[in-house]
Scaffold this active site. Sequence first.
Site, PDB file in Angstrom:
ATOM      1  N   GLU A 138       0.520  -0.970   0.230  1.00 43.80           N
ATOM      2  CA  GLU A 138      -0.050   0.198  -0.227  1.00 43.80           C
ATOM      3  C   GLU A 138       1.090   1.698  -0.025  1.00 43.80           C
ATOM      4  O   GLU A 138       1.201   1.773   0.867  1.00 43.80           O
ATOM      5  CB  GLU A 138      -1.172   0.081   1.361  1.00 43.80           C
ATOM      6  CG  GLU A 138      -1.921  -1.461   1.124  1.00 43.80           C
ATOM      7  CD  GLU A 138      -2.865  -1.393   2.939  1.00 43.80           C
ATOM      8  OE1 GLU A 138      -1.722  -1.032   3.638  1.00 43.80           O
ATOM      9  OE2 GLU A 138      -3.515  -1.891   2.729  1.00 43.80           O
ATOM     10  N   PRO A 139       1.709   1.034  -1.024  1.00 48.20           N
ATOM     11  CA  PRO A 139       2.341   3.038  -0.805  1.00 48.20           C
ATOM     12  C   PRO A 139       1.119   3.852  -1.097  1.00 48.20           C
ATOM     13  O   PRO A 139       0.734   3.963  -2.301  1.00 48.20           O
ATOM     14  CB  PRO A 139       3.208   2.553  -2.248  1.00 48.20           C
ATOM     15  CG  PRO A 139       2.193   1.466  -3.454  1.00 48.20           C
ATOM     16  CD  PRO A 139       1.978   0.358  -2.048  1.00 48.20           C
ATOM     17  N   ARG A 169       2.752   7.501  -0.322  1.00 49.08           N
ATOM     18  CA  ARG A 169       4.040   8.663  -0.837  1.00 49.08           C
ATOM     19  C   ARG A 169       4.915   8.627  -1.477  1.00 49.08           C
ATOM     20  O   ARG A 169       5.215   9.145  -2.328  1.00 49.08           O
ATOM     21  CB  ARG A 169       4.809   9.201   0.864  1.00 49.08           C
ATOM     22  CG  ARG A 169       5.717  10.157   0.842  1.00 49.08           C
ATOM     23  CD  ARG A 169       6.797   9.980   1.735  1.00 49.08           C
ATOM     24  NE  ARG A 169       5.670   9.639   2.887  1.00 49.08           N
ATOM     25  CZ  ARG A 169       4.989  11.003   3.774  1.00 49.08           C
ATOM     26  NH1 ARG A 169       5.272  12.149   3.908  1.00 49.08           N
ATOM     27  NH2 ARG A 169       4.741  10.186   5.286  1.00 49.08           N
ATOM     28  N   CYS A 229      -1.633  32.810  10.969  1.00 48.24           N
ATOM     29  CA  CYS A 229      -1.699  33.819  11.846  1.00 48.24           C
ATOM     30  C   CYS A 229      -0.624  32.491  12.653  1.00 48.24           C
ATOM     31  O   CYS A 229      -1.922  32.620  13.570  1.00 48.24           O
ATOM     32  CB  CYS A 229      -2.597  34.297  12.477  1.00 48.24           C
ATOM     33  SG  CYS A 229      -2.661  35.449  13.747  1.00 48.24           S
ATOM     34  N   GLU A 230       0.347  32.149  12.659  1.00 47.17           N
ATOM     35  CA  GLU A 230       0.701  30.987  13.071  1.00 47.17           C
ATOM     36  C   GLU A 230       1.990  31.221  13.459  1.00 47.17           C
ATOM     37  O   GLU A 230       2.817  31.126  12.129  1.00 47.17           O
ATOM     38  CB  GLU A 230       0.353  29.829  13.415  1.00 47.17           C
ATOM     39  CG  GLU A 230      -1.138  29.835  13.178  1.00 47.17           C
ATOM     40  CD  GLU A 230      -1.720  28.662  14.103  1.00 47.17           C
ATOM     41  OE1 GLU A 230      -1.105  28.463  15.136  1.00 47.17           O
ATOM     42  OE2 GLU A 230      -2.843  29.178  14.611  1.00 47.17           O
ATOM     43  N   TYR A 267      -0.141  13.856   0.907  1.00 46.11           N
ATOM     44  CA  TYR A 267      -0.256  14.816   2.355  1.00 46.11           C
ATOM     45  C   TYR A 267       0.128  15.996   1.685  1.00 46.11           C
ATOM     46  O   TYR A 267       0.291  16.790   3.087  1.00 46.11           O
ATOM     47  CB  TYR A 267       1.117  14.238   3.786  1.00 46.11           C
ATOM     48  CG  TYR A 267       0.371  12.175   3.045  1.00 46.11           C
ATOM     49  CD1 TYR A 267      -0.368  11.590   3.790  1.00 46.11           C
ATOM     50  CD2 TYR A 267       1.524  11.377   3.121  1.00 46.11           C
ATOM     51  CE1 TYR A 267      -0.475  10.794   3.596  1.00 46.11           C
ATOM     52  CE2 TYR A 267       1.438  10.549   3.211  1.00 46.11           C
ATOM     53  CZ  TYR A 267       0.498   9.825   3.373  1.00 46.11           C
ATOM     54  OH  TYR A 267       0.702   8.168   3.843  1.00 46.11           O
TER      55      TYR A 267
HETATM   56  C1  PLP Z   1      -1.205   6.353   5.626  1.00 39.86           C
HETATM   57  C2  PLP Z   1      -1.307   4.815   5.333  1.00 39.86           C
HETATM   58  C3  PLP Z   1      -0.565   3.842   3.888  1.00 39.86           C
HETATM   59  C4  PLP Z   1       0.396   4.931   3.117  1.00 39.86           C
HETATM   60  O1  PLP Z   1       1.692   5.452   3.712  1.00 39.86           O
HETATM   61  P1  PLP Z   1       3.233   5.801   3.220  1.00 39.86           P
HETATM   62  O2  PLP Z   1       4.046   6.123   3.794  1.00 39.86           O
HETATM   63  O3  PLP Z   1       2.503   7.330   2.136  1.00 39.86           O
HETATM   64  O4  PLP Z   1       3.550   4.875   1.861  1.00 39.86           O
HETATM   65  C5  PLP Z   1      -0.615   2.910   3.996  1.00 39.86           C
HETATM   66  N1  PLP Z   1      -1.209   1.988   4.712  1.00 39.86           N
HETATM   67  C6  PLP Z   1      -2.286   1.917   5.490  1.00 39.86           C
HETATM   68  C7  PLP Z   1      -3.076   1.407   6.270  1.00 39.86           C
HETATM   69  C8  PLP Z   1      -2.182   3.724   5.687  1.00 39.86           C
HETATM   70  O5  PLP Z   1      -2.554   4.309   7.193  1.00 39.86           O
END
Ligand code: PLP
Length: 432
Positions: A285-286, A288, A354-355, A383
């Site tokens: 699940e990439p 980033r 404003c921070e 993100y």
């Molecule tokens: C955020 C998340 C990802 C992705 O993470 P990256 O660092 O963006 O690759 C994959 N799986 C789950 C369950 C997440 O919460």
Amino acid sequence: MKMPQHLSVEEGHLNIGGIDTTALAGAYGTPLYVTDLDRITGNYRRFRDCLSERYPQVQVLFAAKANGNLAVMQALAREGAGADVFSSGELDLALRAGMKPELLLFNGSSKSRSDLARAVEAGVRVSVDSLDELTQLDAAAAEAGKTAEIAFRVNPALEVPTHPKIATGLRTSKFGIPAEEISAAYAEALACEHIEPVGIHCHIGSQILEVEPFARAAGVMVDVAREVTDIGVRLRFVDVGGGLGIPYHHDTDPAPTPEEYAAAVMPVFLDGIAECGIDPAFWVEPGRWLVGDSSVLLVGVNSVKRAHRTFVNVDAGFNLLARPTMYDAYHEVIVANRAAEPADGTYTVAGPICETGDLLAQDRPLPAPRAGDLIAVLDAGAYGFSMSSQYNSRPRCAEVAVSGGRHALMRRAESLDDITATMTDPAPLWKR
Ligand SMILES: *Cc1c(COP(=O)(O)O)cnc(C)c1O
């Protein structure tokens, strides 16, 4: 500064996907997110291919929270990607983008009853995070007259080298079920009338710049696979989550490649499943890594102030890119309209919010920025927009896609009317 292939400097201007960023800022205004869709599909293919060379049943699920623009999701859907979705909203995006329900996994440690009902209705698999949730999902599936296919989110209790706010597999983390309790959880799932456990899932954290922790996590996962296979679960997928980092410091960060990731993780996975005598799909699940380097955030310089430091005041800050403020994250910045000029001092790029913490980049060597200049914040594709807000009543900016040397809007800018559009006058509505 080292630049990825889709970024270049031509005649002193920063280009993305072969298009001059100053022309884009002229055409669409600033602030502006610009995303190279070809870079995303290239990243996706590279990630998928180096895994599937080692094992045919590989499925890449894009972590939708990293970038929820439909054009991005559609580009990935066309490549065959599925998605990790963390809410009914992300589920809706993935389905609208044309992703197949069987390639989605509904994740999250706090799903509502309506989330569970929606997952059952859409026929997507659910990564269950607690036994309480299991019971509720069983009831939701019973009500719909369906069987819900599930994985459990395993907490592998691993320390990982990253920012503590994005380490998600620590023993103390809110995510997942401790590995020691996982067999009992699967036994309960097997006993549920409307649940079929078909997978195991973990995610150890984000922005991890070494591959070794992923190999360790894969080791925990194959141990879990063995245990649950022994009690009668027929595993159809092992999902190892995302988390591979990208080199935000272009010249100094390690840049682990997907090939290195595959070389570290796949042997552990392959040996493990061979020992169990099973052949589940490998899910990953990439987020980033697929989208992070694909976007730049273009911001305009409003003014420059010499004070304790020299502040370059720009037209967007943590309202549009929260990472520097939220995670002390580093992003490279370039004066996009004078990208070939040498630095003549150090400058701090400050947003309009404003921070005190609203600084996009601190003490960077740059050619003296002036009012009217254009600054590009690199690697803003993950993100970035997805964490944006309307804080200080600033409408969110537009997003532009580039592909094949062309550009087009993929999200219009919000207007001031959009900010007040959901507000109502309570006067005629008071109730008791
Ligand atoms: C955020 C998340 C990802 C992705 O993470 P990256 O660092 O963006 O690759 C994959 N799986 C789950 C369950 C997440 O919460």
